[in-house]
Design an enzyme around this catalytic site. Structure first.
Site, mmCIF file in Angstrom:
data_model
loop_
_atom_site.group_PDB
_atom_site.id
_atom_site.type_symbol
_atom_site.label_atom_id
_atom_site.label_comp_id
_atom_site.label_asym_id
_atom_site.label_seq_id
_atom_site.Cartn_x
_atom_site.Cartn_y
_atom_site.Cartn_z
ATOM 1 N N CYS A 101 -29.390 -7.089 43.150
ATOM 2 C CA CYS A 101 -28.495 -7.592 44.191
ATOM 3 C C CYS A 101 -27.227 -6.754 44.323
ATOM 4 C CB CYS A 101 -28.157 -9.055 43.964
ATOM 5 S SG CYS A 101 -27.284 -9.349 42.416
ATOM 6 N N TYR B 196 -38.174 -8.000 44.096
ATOM 7 C CA TYR B 196 -37.455 -7.972 45.375
ATOM 8 C C TYR B 196 -36.170 -7.157 45.281
ATOM 9 C CZ TYR B 196 -34.197 -11.423 43.451
ATOM 10 O OH TYR B 196 -33.264 -12.046 42.670
ATOM 11 N N HIS C 115 -23.737 20.746 70.996
ATOM 12 C CA HIS C 115 -23.478 20.512 69.574
ATOM 13 C C HIS C 115 -23.109 19.055 69.322
ATOM 14 C CE1 HIS C 115 -20.832 20.549 65.973
ATOM 15 N NE2 HIS C 115 -21.819 21.286 65.515
ATOM 16 N N ARG D 79 -31.312 35.489 63.426
ATOM 17 C CA ARG D 79 -30.972 34.065 63.317
ATOM 18 C C ARG D 79 -31.267 33.565 61.914
ATOM 19 N NH1 ARG D 79 -31.617 31.863 68.926
ATOM 20 N NH2 ARG D 79 -32.695 33.508 70.014
ATOM 21 N N LYS E 139 -37.668 27.535 61.324
ATOM 22 C CA LYS E 139 -37.784 28.376 62.514
ATOM 23 C C LYS E 139 -38.865 29.442 62.304
ATOM 24 C CE LYS E 139 -33.932 28.918 64.593
ATOM 25 N NZ LYS E 139 -32.530 29.230 64.679
ATOM 26 N N ARG F 135 -39.359 23.055 66.913
ATOM 27 C CA ARG F 135 -39.154 22.372 65.630
ATOM 28 C C ARG F 135 -39.216 20.877 65.901
ATOM 29 N NH1 ARG F 135 -32.685 23.737 65.081
ATOM 30 N NH2 ARG F 135 -32.121 22.860 67.066
ATOM 31 N N GLY G 123 -26.344 24.352 64.441
ATOM 32 C CA GLY G 123 -25.065 25.034 64.596
ATOM 33 C C GLY G 123 -24.427 25.495 63.308
ATOM 34 N N SER H 106 -31.581 -10.725 37.817
ATOM 35 C CA SER H 106 -31.192 -9.987 39.015
ATOM 36 C C SER H 106 -30.226 -8.896 38.571
ATOM 37 C CB SER H 106 -30.520 -10.911 40.027
ATOM 38 O OG SER H 106 -30.113 -10.163 41.140
ATOM 39 N N MET I 294 -25.573 27.669 60.950
ATOM 40 C CA MET I 294 -25.725 29.040 60.499
ATOM 41 C C MET I 294 -25.556 29.975 61.693
ATOM 42 S SD MET I 294 -26.386 28.308 57.354
ATOM 43 C CE MET I 294 -27.223 29.639 56.581
HETATM 44 C C1 PEP Z 1 -23.059 -6.435 40.935
HETATM 45 O O1 PEP Z 1 -22.276 -6.287 40.021
HETATM 46 O O2 PEP Z 1 -23.940 -5.595 41.201
HETATM 47 C C2 PEP Z 1 -22.990 -7.615 41.805
HETATM 48 C C3 PEP Z 1 -23.909 -7.816 42.737
HETATM 49 O O3 PEP Z 1 -21.942 -8.420 41.652
HETATM 50 P P1 PEP Z 1 -20.487 -8.162 42.257
HETATM 51 O O4 PEP Z 1 -20.593 -6.994 43.172
HETATM 52 O O5 PEP Z 1 -20.099 -9.401 42.961
HETATM 53 O O6 PEP Z 1 -19.696 -7.891 41.038
#
Ligand code: PEP
Ligand code: MG
Length: 890
Positions: A840, A860, A461, A99, A29, A343, A108, A769, A110
């Site tokens: 993963c 990935y 709000h 303010r 502000k 802002r 809202g 992975s 502060m």
């Molecule tokens: C993990 O452990 O990150 C995974 C992808 O396998 P799970 O969640 O099935 O144990």
């Protein structure tokens, strides 16, 4: 700190000590008030006390640095000179507002105090000077109320009660219907309330008022509401709040005055239209608080055409200057327009995408800026379920569409009730229905699927907070009659009880009684354009975690470039499959197991054919069975009896097997590759099904890239043992069928030892992975299934910044990831090969974790289908943020 340090920054009169890029020091502000002063936008003069003062205040045990007071005095003198009146002057008092304003906006959260400087004497002076006693006394009673509640902690309701009873006595509906004399009476009543609850008289010295207000702002930084908001929004690392003291201008001086809030574009849809609300003859907080339902901004064109035209010009100037959608506050005092704030406007994800894409079209920003502008998590909003167009539910009322998406849930009538409901019914959806919401309600609002209010406008709000969180919200639905005590909402003559279903459509404002079906959204239009820009920038590929062709297709529609994790255990739970699975588990010997597995194999083959076809030509990582076997058997007596009946075996046998399989800590027991080593026939069946499915799909002319993934490996020997069997099976099938299949065999890195010995493991693994769910579990020693008993407290106590299962612990677990990548890649590099590495665990869809994966050079990330677009954008942003950062071997 040296006393010469500058703690106070003045602005106004076309000049300012600060500017827009000083948000860290001046708060958003303060920095923008300075900037507006300089670019010729009418701003009442004032000054900002820096966030550094707030930081030092807390560091020094709640004591201000010595140099602050004289600097504030000097700044007050400047304001007095610019306005031409003095604080406390009995005939012409200067009034100021106080303010808060941190570097990030916290709506809202502060406290704000207006009309500071009024006293018994000054109010008379103001009445005489303006010739408007009504206005003077209205200001005074508001000051006593705000000062009393914000600074002294008196419940605002006590003041409100006096106002309501006077209105009843006078038989009027609106505050504006009370006369000057009425308000004079009200001032006395408010002073009595003040004295009753604070045991002191309302302070008459304006300097005393000012300092008390400044301290209240600093104290509110560590107040419950502010702390809660920062926790929910994961805001960390701010110095504190700045305090803005500014000469008052008045929107409550009669019919030619007013106040409003507006956005330079529609924050709900992103459409390039001026959007907002105003109230005639009202002051500051009235619009935001949602007490009266305000008028739409376009109507100002009829009521005050000159002011409206000026506002439109300012709208254009601000957008051209900031090159960003702005959220502004303005006040009109006797026909003269003042800007009180600008802002960056909060917006829904839908609006964020549209505004970013359209601003590129308007040449205000470039594509890279557009990509950086949209917070990946805000895309959730575009991925929110929409009301099923086939839904038969009819709208019974309409409110203002404040935040898009459809929400259906069980009605709760207060934030506290929402919190309780969530404890009592953790899996049931909540719809919060209130007259209006206030900052106290944020915890309950956070738990609700959607929010519906009876009053309030687009900037209330409820609307602002819901929009920020991407929750569907409908406000200003005047047809609702809420009786919190009776636990009912009456609408269109129908009574809905707390606990009944209501559905709202935040996209068009519809309110429906009952539960409606919702449909999934798709990536198209501006969303698709932004995604295409992001794809050009990102280096990380984005895959999905999917176990069914349906999920795989959805993920492809969202842009997934393969499957990073298919959890095969999910394929064994339905219909005949679970029966055969249990037969296998209860079998007495290998022959028995093999015969049960033979029955399962065709199912597996069909599953994999479905996945390969859905992902045509893209890599599909299939993980061999991971969970401990007891998960496939019921643990209760009735369930076991049923299994015994189904499999035609004595119940004792089932019970005994469950007992045999029992482990004190199943997460660290017989699961993952250990299971495949003890019962190789399970993995053998799965490998056969994968390769046969791949061949079947290839025969149809569809390309296949299977990746067989072995879970929970901790030593190279485990992997070598299983890989050898898998290769033998695959080689044999491929030879017999005479169809070439390029498959890979790799492993998850989810046991710390695997990361520590990744150089050895990569001798066998053709890809890695990172299973960061288990890796986090084992690195912290936190059971991933039991963290709710302590992690929330850890976060409250700042022992942890965030839940490490949601956002990767880059400092600790991240080291294992880096080590795994580097060691694994080095081994393969020596063979002249590149080791493909992905992630993963759940972190694959978390923007901060995606940024880390980019930085450490993964190939990935893989995440659930609905997070694929989020990961694509996060990956592009990480890539754009690279700048001079050292890029790692990818
Ligand atoms: C993990 O452990 O990150 C995974 C992808 O396998 P799970 O969640 O099935 O144990
Ligand atoms: Mg795991």
């Amino acid at each position: 700190m040296a006393d010469s340090q500058k703690y106070v920054y003045s602005f106004g009169g076309g000049k300012a000590d600060g500017k827009a890029d000083m948000k860290t020091l001046l708060g958003g502000k303060g920095a923008n008030l300075a900037e507006m002063s300089v670019i010729g936008i009418p701003v009442p003069p004032g000054f900002t006390i820096t966030t550094e003062v707030c930081a030092q205040y807390y560091e020094n045990g709640k004591k201000l640095p010595d140099a602050v007071k004289p600097q504030v005095q000097e700044a007050i003198a400047k304001v007095e000179a610019m306005v031409g009146s003095k604080l406390g002057d009995p005939s012409d008092p200067l009034l100021v507002s106080v303010r808060s304003g941190a570097a990030l906006s916290m709506p809202g959260m502060m406290n704000t105090i207006l009309n500071l400087g009024l006293s018994d004497v000054a109010v008379e002076g103001l009445a005489k000077k303006t010739g408007n006693p009504r206005f003077a006394y209205d200001g005074y009673r508001r000051l006593i109320d705000m000062f009393g509640s914000v600074v002294m902690g008196v419940d605002h309701e006590h003041f409100e009660h006096e106002l309501d009873s006077l209105k009843k006595q006078r038989n009027v509906a609106l505050d504006t219907d009370l006369s000057g004399d009425d308000l004079k009476i009200l001032v006395e009543k408010y002073k009595a309330v003040y004295k009753k609850y604070t045991s002191t008289d309302f302070p008459q010295d304006p300097i005393e008022q000012l300092w008390a207000a400044i301290m209240a702002v600093f104290n509110s930084w560590e107040g419950k509401k502010a702390v809660e908001y920062r926790r929910i929004e994961r805001i960390t690392g701010l110095k504190g709040t700045a305090v803005n003291v500014q000469a008052m201008v008045f929107g409550n001086m009669g019919g030619d005055s007013g106040t409003g809030v507006a956005f330079t574009r529609d924050p709900n849809t992103g459409e390039n239209v001026f959007y907002g609300d105003y109230l005639i003859n009202a002051q500051g907080e009235d619009v935001v608080a949602g007490i009266r339902t305000p008028e739409p901004i376009s109507r100002l064109n009829d009521e005050m055409p000159k002011v409206y035209e000026q506002l439109l010009k300012i709208r254009e100037n601000l957008e051209n200057h900031y090159k960003e959608m702005q959220d502004i506050e303005f006040t009109v005092q006797e026909g003269k327009l003042y800007m009180l704030q600008t802002r960056t406007g909060k917006r829904t994800g839908t609006a964020a995408v549209r505004i970013a894409v359209e601003m590129v079209g308007e040449k205000l920003i470039d594509e890279d800026t557009a990509i950086k502008r949209v917070s990946p998590d805000s895309l959730n909003h575009l991925l929110l379920p929409q009301l099923d167009p086939k839904s038969k539910l009819k709208a019974v009322a309409q409110g203002i569409a404040a935040s898009p998406g459809a929400a259906t849930g069980k009605v709760v009538l207060s934030a506290e009730a929402a919190v309780q409901f969530a404890v009592d019914h953790p899996n049931e959806p909540i719809l919060l229905v209130r007259k209006e919401t206030s900052p106290e309600d944020v915890a309950g609002m956070n738990l609700a699927k959607g929010i519906l209010t009876a009053t309030g406008g687009k900037a209330s709000h409820a609307a602002v907070v819901a929009r920020g969180w991407g929750k569907p919200c409908v406000v200003g639905c005047g047809a609702l009659h809420i009786d919190e005590k009776a636990g009912t909402v009456t609408v269109a003559g129908q009574v809905v009880k707390a606990g009944d279903f209501i559905t709202i459509n935040g996209t068009n404002g519809d309110v429906m009684i009952g539960q409606a079906a919702t449909v999934d959204p798709e990536v198209s239009g501006d969303f698709a354009t932004l995604m295409a820009w992001a794809d050009k920038k990102r280096k990380l590929k984005v895959r999905t975690n999917a176990d069914t062709p349906k999920d795989a297709k959805k993920a492809r529609d969202f842009g997934a470039e393969g499957i990073g994790l298919c959890r095969t255990e999910h394929m064994f739970f339905e219909g005949q499959r679970i029966v055969d699975m249990r037969k296998m588990i209860l079998a007495d010997d290998e022959a028995g197991r093999k015969s049960a597995l033979a029955a399962l194999e065709p199912y597996q083959r069909e599953d994999f054919i479905g996945l390969f076809e859905a992902m045509a030509g893209l890599p599909v990582t299939i993980r061999l069975l991971d969970p401990p076997l007891h998960e496939f058997l019921p643990h209760d007596e009735a369930g076991q009896a049923e299994v015994a009946k189904q499999l035609n075996v004595p119940i004792e046998k089932v019970r005994r097997r469950v007992e045999q399989l029992h482990e004190s800590n199943p997460m660290l027991g017989l699961r993952g590759c250990r299971l495949a080593i003890l019962y190789p026939e399970i993995g053998d069946m799965q490998v056969r099904a994968i390769i046969e499915a791949a061949i079947a799909v290839k025969k149809k002319g569809i390309d296949v890239l299977p990746e067989i993934m072995i879970p929970l490996v901790g030593t190279i020997e485990e992997l070598a043992f299983l890989k050898k069997r898998a290769v033998a099976i695959a080689t044999e099938i491929i030879a017999v069928e005479n169809v070439k299949v390029d498959y890979l065999i790799g492993t998850m890195i989810e046991v710390p030892r695997a990361a520590l010995t990744a150089d050895q493991i990569a001798e066998e693994a053709e890809f890695f992975s990172f299973g960061t769910n288990d890796l986090t579990q084992m690195t912290f020693g936190f059971s991933r299934d039991d963290i709710t008993s302590f992690v929330p407290t850890y976060i409250d106590q700042k022992i942890l910044k965030v839940d490490p299962f949601q956002s990767l612990d880059t400092v600790g677990v991240g080291q294992l990831v880096i080590m795994g990548v580097d060691k694994g890649r080095a081994t393969r590099k020596a063979k002249g090969e590149h080791l493909k590495v992905g992630i993963c665990g759940e972190h694959g869809g978390d923007p901060d974790s995606v940024a880390f994966c980019h930085k450490v050079g993964l190939d990935y990330v893989s995440c659930s289908p609905f997070r694929v677009p989020i990961a694509r954008l996060a990956a592009a942003q990480a890539s754009l943020a690279d700048g001079e950062a050292i890029s790692r071997d990818r």
